[in-house]
Design a protein around this motif. Structure first.
Motif, short mmCIF file in Angstrom:
data_model
loop_
_atom_site.label_atom_id
_atom_site.label_comp_id
_atom_site.label_asym_id
_atom_site.label_seq_id
_atom_site.Cartn_x
_atom_site.Cartn_y
_atom_site.Cartn_z
N CYS A 191 0.82 -1.23 0.00
CA CYS A 191 0.00 0.00 0.00
C CYS A 191 0.84 1.27 0.00
O CYS A 191 0.51 2.26 0.66
N SER A 192 1.94 1.21 -0.75
CA SER A 192 2.77 2.39 -0.91
C SER A 192 3.11 2.55 -2.39
O SER A 192 2.44 1.96 -3.25
N THR A 193 4.14 3.31 -2.71
CA THR A 193 4.38 3.70 -4.09
C THR A 193 4.92 2.58 -4.97
O THR A 193 4.84 2.67 -6.19
N GLY A 194 5.42 1.52 -4.37
CA GLY A 194 5.82 0.37 -5.17
C GLY A 194 4.64 -0.27 -5.87
O GLY A 194 4.79 -0.89 -6.93
N GLY A 195 3.45 -0.10 -5.29
CA GLY A 195 2.24 -0.63 -5.92
C GLY A 195 1.86 0.11 -7.18
O GLY A 195 1.03 -0.37 -7.96
N VAL A 196 2.47 1.27 -7.40
CA VAL A 196 2.29 2.02 -8.63
C VAL A 196 3.47 1.78 -9.58
O VAL A 196 3.30 1.44 -10.75
N ALA A 197 4.68 1.93 -9.06
CA ALA A 197 5.88 1.89 -9.90
C ALA A 197 6.16 0.51 -10.49
O ALA A 197 6.46 0.40 -11.69
N ILE A 198 6.09 -0.54 -9.68
CA ILE A 198 6.43 -1.87 -10.19
C ILE A 198 5.43 -2.33 -11.25
O ILE A 198 5.83 -2.82 -12.32
N PRO A 199 4.10 -2.21 -11.05
CA PRO A 199 3.17 -2.56 -12.14
C PRO A 199 3.39 -1.74 -13.41
O PRO A 199 3.21 -2.27 -14.51
N LYS A 200 3.76 -0.46 -13.29
CA LYS A 200 4.07 0.34 -14.49
C LYS A 200 5.19 -0.31 -15.28
O LYS A 200 5.11 -0.43 -16.51
N LEU A 201 6.23 -0.72 -14.59
CA LEU A 201 7.36 -1.37 -15.27
C LEU A 201 6.93 -2.69 -15.89
O LEU A 201 7.25 -2.98 -17.05
N LEU A 202 6.22 -3.51 -15.13
CA LEU A 202 5.81 -4.83 -15.63
C LEU A 202 4.87 -4.70 -16.83
O LEU A 202 4.98 -5.48 -17.78
N ASP A 203 3.97 -3.74 -16.78
CA ASP A 203 3.08 -3.52 -17.93
C ASP A 203 3.91 -3.19 -19.18
O ASP A 203 3.63 -3.69 -20.27
N ALA A 204 4.92 -2.34 -19.01
CA ALA A 204 5.76 -1.95 -20.14
C ALA A 204 6.57 -3.12 -20.68
O ALA A 204 6.95 -3.13 -21.86
N LEU A 205 6.80 -4.13 -19.85
CA LEU A 205 7.57 -5.32 -20.26
C LEU A 205 6.66 -6.46 -20.71
O LEU A 205 7.16 -7.56 -20.99
N GLY A 206 5.37 -6.23 -20.76
CA GLY A 206 4.45 -7.25 -21.22
C GLY A 206 4.21 -8.38 -20.23
O GLY A 206 3.85 -9.49 -20.62
N VAL A 207 4.39 -8.09 -18.95
CA VAL A 207 4.19 -9.08 -17.91
C VAL A 207 2.76 -8.95 -17.36
O VAL A 207 2.31 -7.84 -17.09
N GLU A 208 2.05 -10.07 -17.23
CA GLU A 208 0.72 -10.06 -16.61
C GLU A 208 0.87 -9.81 -15.12
O GLU A 208 1.62 -10.52 -14.44
N VAL A 209 0.15 -8.83 -14.58
CA VAL A 209 0.31 -8.43 -13.18
C VAL A 209 -0.94 -8.77 -12.37
O VAL A 209 -2.05 -8.42 -12.76
N VAL A 210 -0.73 -9.45 -11.26
CA VAL A 210 -1.78 -9.64 -10.25
C VAL A 210 -1.42 -8.73 -9.09
O VAL A 210 -0.38 -8.90 -8.45
N LYS A 211 -2.28 -7.75 -8.82
CA LYS A 211 -1.96 -6.75 -7.81
C LYS A 211 -2.47 -7.18 -6.43
O LYS A 211 -3.58 -7.64 -6.29
N LEU A 212 -1.59 -6.98 -5.44
CA LEU A 212 -1.93 -7.25 -4.05
C LEU A 212 -1.41 -6.07 -3.22
O LEU A 212 -0.22 -5.78 -3.23
#
Length: 463
Positions: A191-212
């Protein structure tokens, strides 16, 4: 309640009385000391400072206090708002700024916050600079600007995207290779900024993201230090969703841990080992980690024909040793990856991309990757400090007791036995003595730690 004034910044618990906790008065005083120092250091009457914060509950309050104090000194602010530590580190040179402040208590629980201080390179200030800032704060030696010379605040909310782009542009990161691997990954952003930054990177790399826990509310759903005992939810979620692995970061996104496909910890100590394995395979060279980090990095480095060196604990110490020995990668065993081709700061986004490249190229599972590395087991324990305890004298007595062993005393006491080691040191960020051990089995590591804890207690009682 606690206030810790150190050469790396000020860290404390919110509320309570000034000079005992991180109150608004303390935030203003130390921001003013940093600003006063920066004007002298830069030689400018109107320097620029980049400021960013994690999502913790006190963040907005401390952010405004710090920013407006610097404005009062005639300093211009580039305000990133919600951000990450490595993003601020990149933004300082990116904006041609003279310094930076990150408002985060890193892995500490929600009642903590801190001012982490950067120089013009976007790197943590050194010991002498930190000491000077403490002196200015103690003397309250401030000279605020006249009304026509007040600083300005410029909002810049694009830097997480800029950070992602810089990671994608790294020579050893190939988005197409990662995209073709078809990874599915669970992300715990606490529940901090990694929940924004890491999915942004993974989306750009074509990785399917399950957010928790990726909403940056600041209400940490578990203890934010990425250790096994705090991560039951993501371990279960990886298995439940059939993900390839899980990613865990701390609130300011400079520490990185992985969960394998079976829901077991990859081990935060092995985050750096894996990333170094990939980098050394492409660009042979040397590595650095701190004295409390696993021997596995040494083994992997030597297998690639490089030289490993250990530094005192603390990012600034690791960075200095990396520069001295031209390391191609380094970091700390707490999941901190420092990759000079990007910047000299621990960066979970960079570490994530390097790890994905390693997995994509080898085409193996995370558990199989871990099984291929030298297997060491670590125990990380601590002793709460009692008021009046002379920690330095206590550690000196331990050093005397083990003087015939392979001993290092540049940072606490590290004792290297043939098949194990123990590192005892006073924490820079909490009122504790840390006891780290490593051995060939968990039972041996735990036993060694318990033995040294008993010896510390015995010596403290007999002092």
């Amino acid at each position: 309640m606690t206030l810790i004034k150190s050469i790396s910044g000020i860290r404390g618990t919110i509320g309570g009385r000034p000079d005992n906790n991180l109150t608004p008065l303390d935030a203003v005083k130390f921001a003013a000391a940093y600003g006063q120092w920066l004007r002298a250091e830069s030689g400018k009457t109107r320097p620029r400072v980049v400021i960013g914060r994690d999502a913790r509950l006190s963040g907005e309050m401390i952010h405004q206090l710090v920013a407006q104090t610097l404005v009062g000194l005639g300093i211009d602010i580039v305000d990133l708002g919600l951000s990450t530590t490595p993003t601020v580190e990149l933004a300082v040179p990116g904006e041609g700024a003279d310094g930076g402040i990150i408002l985060t208590a890193s892995h500490n629980p929600k009642q903590w916050n801190a001012l982490k201080l950067l120089n013009a390179r976007g790197e943590f200030i050194n010991a002498a600079q930190g000491q000077r800032i403490l002196e200015l704060a103690a003397a309250e030696d401030f000279d605020f600007a006249q009304v026509d010379d007040l600083g300005t605040v410029t909002a810049h909310d694009a830097y997480m995207d800029i950070h992602v782009d810089e990671v994608l542009d790294l020579e050893l990161v190939e988005a197409d290779v990662i995209r073709k691997a078809g990874f599915k990954v669970v992300v715990d952003g606490v529940c901090s900024t990694g929940g924004v930054a890491i999915p942004k990177l993974l989306d750009a790399l074509g990785v399917e993201v399950v957010k928790l826990y990726c909403e940056p509310t600041g209400h940490f759903p578990h203890n934010p230090e990425p250790l096994k005992e705090h991560l039951a939810d993501i371990c279960a979620k990886v298995k439940e969703t059939g993900a390839d692995f899980g990613i865990v970061v701390d609130p300011d996104v400079d520490r990185l841990a992985f969960i394998d496909e079976t829901g077991e910890m990859f081990g935060e100590e092995y985050t750096l080992v894996a990333c170094a394995d990939y980098v050394l395979g492409k660009t042979p060279g040397n590595t650095v980690s701190n004295l409390s980090s696993t021997r596995a990095l040494r083994d992997v480095t030597q297998a690639h024909g490089g030289t490993y060196r250990a530094a005192a604990v603390g990012e600034v110490n690791v960075v200095a040793t990396m520069k001295d020995h031209h390391a191609v990668i380094g970091g700390e065993g707490n999941g901190g990856i420092i990759y000079p081709a990007s910047h000299y700061g621990r960066d979970a986004l960079v570490g994530t991309a390097l790890f994905l490249m390693l997995l994509a190229e080898r085409g193996i599972t995370v558990s199989a990757l871990k099984a291929g590395y030298p297997q060491y087991f670590m125990s990380k324990k601590k002793i709460e400090l009692t008021p009046g305890l002379d920690v330095d004298a206590l550690l000196a007595r331990i050093a005397e007791r083990y003087k015939d062993e392979d001993l290092t005393t540049v940072d606490g006491v590290k004792i290297d036995f043939p098949e194990a080691w123990v590192h005892l040191r006073k924490s820079n960020t909490e009122p504790i003595i840390r006891i780290y051990t490593e051995a060939g089995s968990q039972a041996e590591a735990d036993s060694l730690a318990d033995r040294l804890i008993a010896e510390l207690k015995e010596l403290s009682e007999s002092a």
